[in-house]
Every structure is written in structure tokens, then in C-alpha cells.
Design an enzyme around this catalytic site. Structure first.
Site, PDB file in Angstrom:
ATOM      1  NE  ARG A 220      -3.721   2.375   0.441  1.00  0.00           N
ATOM      2  CZ  ARG A 220      -4.624   2.810   1.284  1.00  0.00           C
ATOM      3  NH1 ARG A 220      -4.785   1.911   2.226  1.00  0.00           N
ATOM      4  NH2 ARG A 220      -5.067   3.924   1.213  1.00  0.00           N
TER       5      ARG A 220
ATOM      6  CG  LEU B 236     -14.389   5.179   1.800  1.00  0.00           C
ATOM      7  CD1 LEU B 236     -14.663   6.508   1.284  1.00  0.00           C
ATOM      8  CD2 LEU B 236     -15.638   4.777   2.728  1.00  0.00           C
ATOM      9  CG  ASP B 237     -10.858   6.457   3.644  1.00  0.00           C
ATOM     10  OD1 ASP B 237     -10.941   7.709   2.706  1.00  0.00           O
ATOM     11  OD2 ASP B 237     -11.547   6.597   4.669  1.00  0.00           O
ATOM     12  CB  ALA B 238      -8.315   1.569  -0.572  1.00  0.00           C
TER      13      ALA B 238
END
Lengths: 293, 293, 293, 293
Positions: A220, B236-238
Site C-alpha cells: 500500500r 473508499l480510503d484505499a
């Protein structure tokens, strides 16, 4: 390990008192009156009210009282008298006391080495009573430091027996530190050391669950590698947080680089948390801690 | 807003080239040969290989080339010629170019104010083309800075229409920044601005999900308040993380204190991420970023 | 100490090339051409131009070249050929090489212990060849780590002789580290290890001169305790800075607390500087350094 | 500027008491007794003993007392009675009070902008009464914020007159902040605002003296850019330090980059110092400060 601080002038006649009770006006006056009445000189005082109207009041005092060891019973008697009236929980420690620690490890030594170093340097005033591990890798590290080492192998089948054996070997220590032990301890084990069992684990923003969090964090592209030291409760990784810190990485960091950075953060965060605990600076209040650092 | 840097000597004839291609020996030689052939002087060069054997090669060059604007077509022609042979993706920017930004906000102004300040100070070389909000609260802030403000109310029912209206108003900007917009944007919206849509959100270790993460973080007693700036993707938020930072709090911090600390971290992290983006320093590589800071 | 990384797959066939020359367009092309011609794959490259128009160009490459040890003469020959044309200074290292370090200490062990730990952990790829001290205090630390220890007492009268004796004992090492040696070394000593002699000292804002800087810093109430690692030059404490860091203290810190905090900063800054040096990441350029971290 | 916090529930009936006196056992008991006798609930308490045996005792209390404004005379009367017996210096503030600040600037706006932002955001509970400058550059900034601006040119010849004029314009403010004023103020000026005159200046490790410290820091290759906020005393840059912070730079930073990084550190350090001062958290003790942060 020898005790270089046995006659340390910094700790002679120095006491620490931690008090917790329902918050009511006058509590500081009552306790300071007790200390003044004994002739104790308060040299450090930190307090916290969880909620000005009806919460919990927490106080930590450091004080100097001539002939502390001798006068301790008198102090305890007066505290006991006050305790009823104000519903006080209290803990009294002589700063000269060196609590005993059992350190549980697996195969990596960074956290254990740091604890040994800080004890030796006099920065962590405790005694490492023993090292317990499910592997033999760190036996030389413990031996070199003159610390008893107990090898207690753990398999899925033997887990309960192994814990029982470890508890027996550890005996009556003041604190248990899981210094990268890599095993989940049972609720029974947690219950044996309430607010006296500290763990360290890596932390990321966001959190990554699953088998290989460093790989996930790498994939990530996280920019910060963190570590969290916390008291262990039966709910996994959800106990009261004592200390956290992060270090910076960039896109060039491999998974292995991130692990290495993580080790340096972990050793520092764990050693800090253990030091604060040993100095009676950490008070658990439900799911969180108060740290009078 | 006026453009104080239009004739900035720091940027005249300065170009930036970002290149991405499958990693093969000789790629640096090929590109440096191209630049040397034109007489460009490379003043900064950063590169990254995702995997020495068969990964992706990424390169960012800053260079000085006399009469850059005039000679740009020639440079582009040569790059296009090279692109086929090496499977190059490339992006060429003149440092004098000021990209346009649309900033989406809700009611809090800290992130917007910081972007406005940094543009004015000359630290963020961009132009804020407009501010879009679902509330009118920040209209005076935008007006005072001479930036067009568009009020586009959003209700659960009108969400799709509101997005369409916002897109129309925003038009053809280089970058969209969600500066505490507090609304989830649609996959369509994300698709309109691939790798050109940046969001800021708070981050904790561990992550807290649900309606009120600051309350949850407070209840658990976290010691670090963080923020993460990332590209927005439909998940979302990734999206790929650009930048993260934390600030320290202790047990005395109320939920409101933690929010306040969070605001200062957020404004700094977002402004840094936007600045790096605008300077072509951030390259998306799948779920992560390379940041040639 | 054994060498755990002798056959480390991370370093087999990995080479590092550091190059410095007057900045001229085409230099990157020339060097990348040389590497491509040999079939070397450049995995990391960092460069710096001190001044785009007429300054010094510095480049650090990491590369993989099959059968590096065997082909090294060929690589050196080609570099020598290029050197004349471009006025290159260059340094070629095989990553598998472990440079030797002599560590000079006095009575405090924090910096030495950290170096020993990092070598053992594999994070500092070097070999500590010997420890030299004007006191016997740290002999057990060296012995426990299997490192030869040389006691070379220093008195004002014997200073020159002591240095000569130390130089003889140290012999031909790659790097000398003054890890809280507390003695000023002579210009001759510095000259023996040009750009290969690293010192650590505490740093404050502002600087405090005189006999007891920690006392002075305490009296003034500084809020940050710092450390600086630098190359030693004949001008005292004025050599090129490699790394700096600070830690926070508050009004409660005693002089002794400040010293303790300082020790943790010092050990980290010194270990980082030594690691970067050993990995050929630090290039001296006049009074400053370039650190390709 | 309007006062958004005039009826802020956080500050209604909240008081702050700062006390300083020779350290004697019983002082906490005496003060807590006074507060308990009034029915005040102490919600935060921090104390410091400069030396357990015979130093100075400093205490800061936050408390809630119903109808504080009305009962203030009673509280003051009781404090006055105690003051004689214990040689107390004391300062009592209602948290609802917003102290006035005069901000002196020259041509750069970063520090002023930050103060304006924090006042507006409600994070700095003060009122900026006026901006004074020897240049007209920042007049628009002050005007946009609704703050009176006074242009007071300074030449070497007119320095004394200019100061007199500035003092007249400033009048009776609670605090003077030199927010990059770039002028040395006279001992008379300092004497007008004892412990109420705050300055910000850049800081390096080591310190660089002379005309252009950023150039000197760059030439030496420092890795940290710092800032120090301090009370001004007639000895230049030697007053009690309130707060310090640093930011990291590397060899690629130009002198101008270092100045830019320095501006962000300066604005943060100054704003923090001013906020702490305004909240009665900073107590001067000779050449140093106690900061009850």
C-alpha cells in the site's frame, strides 16, 4: 545482574504515591495535608480529572520523607484511614525498590537487548528476573547478561501446558513483558498479571490485518512505520495503550527494510513503556491509560 | 489571484520529465543520450526500480534547456520516437506552468487556508481555480482570496445531480483536492480525475472505524494523531498514499483537543502532498506511490 | 566476530560506484553507457549537482553485475579510460565487502554498544576491528563481543606518544570512529584518515561553549537536546556534518536527565552516520556532505 | 475582530491561578485548602520544584468556580491573606478573558498570518490589537483581518524616536510579539514589557553568527533547521526560551529552500509559544522558563 543503584542517593528516602478515587472537591487538600502532617516534601505532583463533574481523580506524587523505610507503616496507616472516607485506591512505592521483570521472547533480540542495555545503564530501574522463550535462539543473549533463561517450547497441542509451565518458572514477578513473543497468551495468563503485562506490536496507518502486515503495508506504500506498547487484556491487541511512535520510510524501502525500521521503533517504544510502568507513571483507567511522563 | 512567479528566474527554461517503462538495462543511457543530444543540462535526477529483475523503471528529471518553450516540440518528437522502442509512458512539464486546482470543502477551513497561504507565499506553484462546497460557510474565505466559490448543496437524493453540477462548474482543471469535503465521491467522479484527485483524512494507530473515530481514539487513549493524504480511487480510503504524518497527544487531550491537533497535521500533510503532486514528484504505481521528494 | 553476511544473497554481485567530476552535459550518458555496455543493471541511482552551471556533479549507483568479482578489473579499466576525459574521481565497492572500523572510546558505552548491536543485527555491514580507549572501563564490553581492546592511557605529556601508539595498534582500518572518545585528536591523526574519521558530539540551539555545556543548556532551559555526527578535520568540531537529530526535554529535566536523553540521541545519530558511510552514501564536498540516504 | 468565544461554555466560570513562592512543605495543602474552602473544583494542576531543598515552588491551577466573576474579589482577598505568610507571587486569570497582543513585523508575513489564523480558529484565545511595522508590505494582511496597522519607519538615526512612537501607538497591551520584526529593540522597550515580549528567531546546530546565518548553515551542510521562541531581555537573543522545534533538510536544499523550511518552523514555534503564554502556561524563572504545557 548486580544492582548498581542500591545506595543511589537519587532514590534514598524518595517515595511515590499513586492515588485514584471519585473526583470531589477537597481531595488534593486531604492528601497534601496527610503528607504535610508527616513532614514529607512533595517534589513532583501530577494529577488528572477524567471529567471535572463526577469523573475519576488520579494523582501521582513523588516525595522525600526522612527515614522512609522506617516510617512507611505510619504512612500506610494514615492512607488507609483516608481511603475509607474518599474511596481511595492507592499504591505506595519506595523509589529504591527494583521491581522484577520476566521477559518473554521468541527469536528476535532487539527488544530484549534494549531492556538489558537500559537496566545496565541505570536508565531502567528494574531487575530482569528471567527470560522465557519458545525457542533457544536467545539463550546466549540472556546468559551473557547473567539472566536465567527458560526454554518452554509451544505447540498448538501443548499450548495450555506450556503456559502453565512458564507461569511456574516465572513465579512471582512484578511485571511480565512480551518482547516480540509472537504467541497469543490466554485469558488466564492475562488474569494472572492484571495491568502488569505489557506487549509491543507494530502499528500502521491504516491498520493491516492478516498474516503478513509488513507486506501489506509495503504494497500500500505507507510512509510511516509505527509501534504500540500496551497492556495485554484478553481481547487481542485491544488493551490500554501506553506509548506509540513512528519512523519514516519511503518508496525505496523493501519489506525487509520496513521490518528493520520497525525493530528500532519497537525497541524504543517498549523500553519507554516499561520504564514508565516501573516508575509508577502509568495508571490504567478502563480502556485507556494516564501516563504521568 | 495574480501570478507572482510568471517570470520567476527559478523556472525559466526549467523542464521536468517523468518516465515510466519496463525495466531493461540501457534505459538510463537512452534517455540521458536524448537529453545530451539536445544540449539539456540535467540538474536533478531520481529513479526507482520496483524490482531489479523485470519490474517497472521510473525516472524523474529536472533539466535546463535554453529556449525550452520553443524547443518543446523537438523534445516531444524525440521522446515519442524513443517511446515505441522502450514502451515509455512519459510526461513533460515546463516548471513555469502553473496547474489549476479545484478545492472541495465542507465547513472547516484549515486545509483550504493552508493551500491559499502556500500559493500566495510562492511555495505551492499552482492556481486555485475555484472552491466548491456543499455549504456556504467558507464563501468569505474564498472571496477574500479572490477565488470563485461555487455552492453546490448535497442531499442524499440529489447526490448524483450535485456531482454532475460540480463537475460542470469545475470544468477542466489539472487537479481536484478534497480538503475535508466530508462527502464520498462516486466512482464516476474518481474516473474523471485519474491520479489527479487527492483526499486528506485522519489516521490513527490502530484504525478506528465507525461514525466518530476521534471519540473512539480518545476512548482507547491513542498517543499519536495522524493524517494521510492519498489519491482517491473508487475503493473508499484505499487509494495510493502520498504522505502521512503524526502529532503527539497525551491523556489530557479531550476529543476536541484531538480534533484540533488533527487539523494542524491534516493541513500540513495535504499541502505537502499537493505541492509534490504539482511538482510532478508523485508517480502512482498500482496501489502505491513513488514520491521523488 | 563471525561474518553472517558472507554469502548474503542481498549482496552477491551487487556493486556500488560513486563518481565525482566537474558538471558537464552528457556525463550521465557516458557513465550509463559504460554500465550498459557491461550488461550491468542499475538498481539505484542518486545524483547531485552543486550548481547547474559549472559546479560539481556527484553520482552514486547501485548495480547488479553477474560475476562482479571476476569482472571487476574490466569495469575498473573502463572507468579509468573515462576518468581522463571527464576528470572523474571514482570509488568502486563490492557490497559484499565489509569495511573494518576502529572505535575509540573513553568511559561511556552507549555509542559503542549501539555499533556492536547493529553489526550483530546485520544492519551495519562492517567489522569492528578493535576498540581503543584511554581507560579500562569498556574492556569487558569489547571482550564480550569478541573485539580486541587496546588500552592507551593519555596524559597531557604523553599525548603525542599515545596517539602514535594508538595508530600503530589500529593499523590499516577503513574507518575510525570516535564514539565519545573525549580527547582532541591531532591534525596528524586527522590527516591519516581523510574523510574516514567520524566523531559524535552533543549539539544545542543555541550552542553552548565552555566546560559544561549540559549545565549551560539546562540553565538556559533549552527544549531540544541534539547530537551531530561529522567528519573530523583539524578545525575542532567544524568538519562536514553527516547527520543530526534532536530529542525533546522540558523544564523538569535535570542536568543528568539531559545527559541521558543526549546519550540516546548520540547513539542513534552516530550509528546512522557510520552506516551511511559504510554503504558509500556520504560524499564530502568541501565543508559539507552529500548524503544519498 | 469579533470575539467568537465570548460565551464559550469551555471558559465560563473557569479560572487559572499561577503561584510562585519559596518551596516549603505544606504549600500545596494551604492553597488547595483555600480553593476547597471556596468550593472551587480543581480540574488541572501542575507544579514544579526547582530544587526539593530550598528552591522555588511553582504551581498552575485550572479550576471551575460557580459565578467566578462575581466571587473574584473574595478569592483575591483570600489569596492576599495567604501571600504574606508564604511569600506568594500570584496571578489570577479568568479563562474568558482575551488578552490583547501587539504584533511587530517587517516584510515577511508567515508568522503574522499564523497568529491571525489561530485567533480566528479559536485556537489562540487572544485579540490582536494592532500590527506595527517599519514597512508597509503587510498593511493589506492586517487590514484584511480587520486589525489596525501602524507604519513606523525606522532608520538608524530615528530609532529612538520610532520606538517611542511605536510604544505610544501600541499603548497598554498584554503582550508584544516580535513576529520577524528584524529590528533590535532597546533595553527600555524590553523593560516596558517584562516577561511579556516574545521573539522568534531561527536556530541551528551549531549556531552561526554573522550577517547571513542561512548561507553559513548551508555552507556547512546542516541537516536540521530550527527555530526558538523566547522572551526578550536586554541581552540579545539570550532571554528565557519558551519553545523550540526543528525540521529536516538535506544536501539538495538551497539557501532559499532552507529559509522556506525555516519559515514553517518559525510560524509553528511562535504560535505555540504565544498560545502557551496567553493560557498562563509559561512562568519565567531567572534565565529559563517553566512551561506547563
Amino acid at each position: 545482574m548486580a544492582d548498581p543503584g542500591q545506595h543511589d542517593p537519587r532514590v534514598t528516602d524518595v517515595g511515590r504515591l499513586v492515588v485514584r478515587c471519585p473526583d470531589r472537591p477537597g481531595i488534593v487538600h486531604a492528601i497534601s495535608g496527610l503528607m504535610a502532617g508527616l513532614g514529607a516534601n512533595i517534589t513532583d505532583s501530577q494529577q488528572h480529572s477524567s471529567d471535572p463533574s463526577g469523573g475519576t481523580f488520579t494523582l501521582r506524587l513523588e516525595f522525600v520523607l526522612a527515614r522512609l523505610a522506617e516510617r512507611r507503616p505510619e504512612l500506610e496507616q494514615r492512607l488507609a484511614a483516608l481511603a475509607g472516607e474518599w474511596q481511595l485506591d492507592w499504591r505506595l512505592t519506595e523509589a529504591g525498590h527494583r521491581p522484577t521483570i520476566a521477559v518473554f521472547v521468541s527469536r528476535t533480540d532487539h527488544a530484549l537487548q534494549e531492556l538489558i542495555y537500559r537496566v545496565r545503564a541505570g536508565d531502567l530501574r528494574a531487575r530482569i528476573a528471567c527470560v522465557v522463550s519458545n525457542h533457544r535462539d536467545l539463550e546466549p543473549v540472556a546468559r551473557a547478561a547473567g539472566i536465567p533463561f527458560h526454554h518452554v517450547p509451544v505447540t498448538p497441542e501443548s499450548k495450555a501446558d506450556a503456559e502453565a509451565r512458564a507461569l511456574e518458572l516465572v513465579g512471582d514477578v512484578d511485571l511480565v513483558v512480551l518482547a516480540r513473543y509472537m504467541q497469543i497468551v490466554s485469558a488466564d495468563f492475562c488474569g494472572r498479571f492484571p495491568e502488569r503485562l505489557i506487549n509491543i506490536h507494530h502499528s500502521f496507518l491504516p491498520a493491516f490485518v492478516g498474516a503478513n502486515p509488513y507486506q501489506a503495508a509495503h504494497d500500500r506504500g505507507v510512509k510511516l512505520i509505527g509501534a504500540t506498547a500496551h497492556y495485554v487484556t484478553p481481547e487481542l491487541d485491544a488493551g490500554p495503550i501506553i506509548e506509540q511512535e513512528v519512523a519514516r520510510v519511503d518508496h525505496r524501502a523493501t519489506v525487509e527494510d520496513m521490518r528493520r525500521v520497525g525493530r528500532y521503533v519497537e525497541r524504543q517504544v517498549l523500553a519507554q513503556a516499561v520504564t514508565w510502568h516501573v516508575e509508577d507513571r502509568v495508571i490504567v483507567e478502563g480502556p485507556r491509560t494516564i501516563v504521568f511522563a
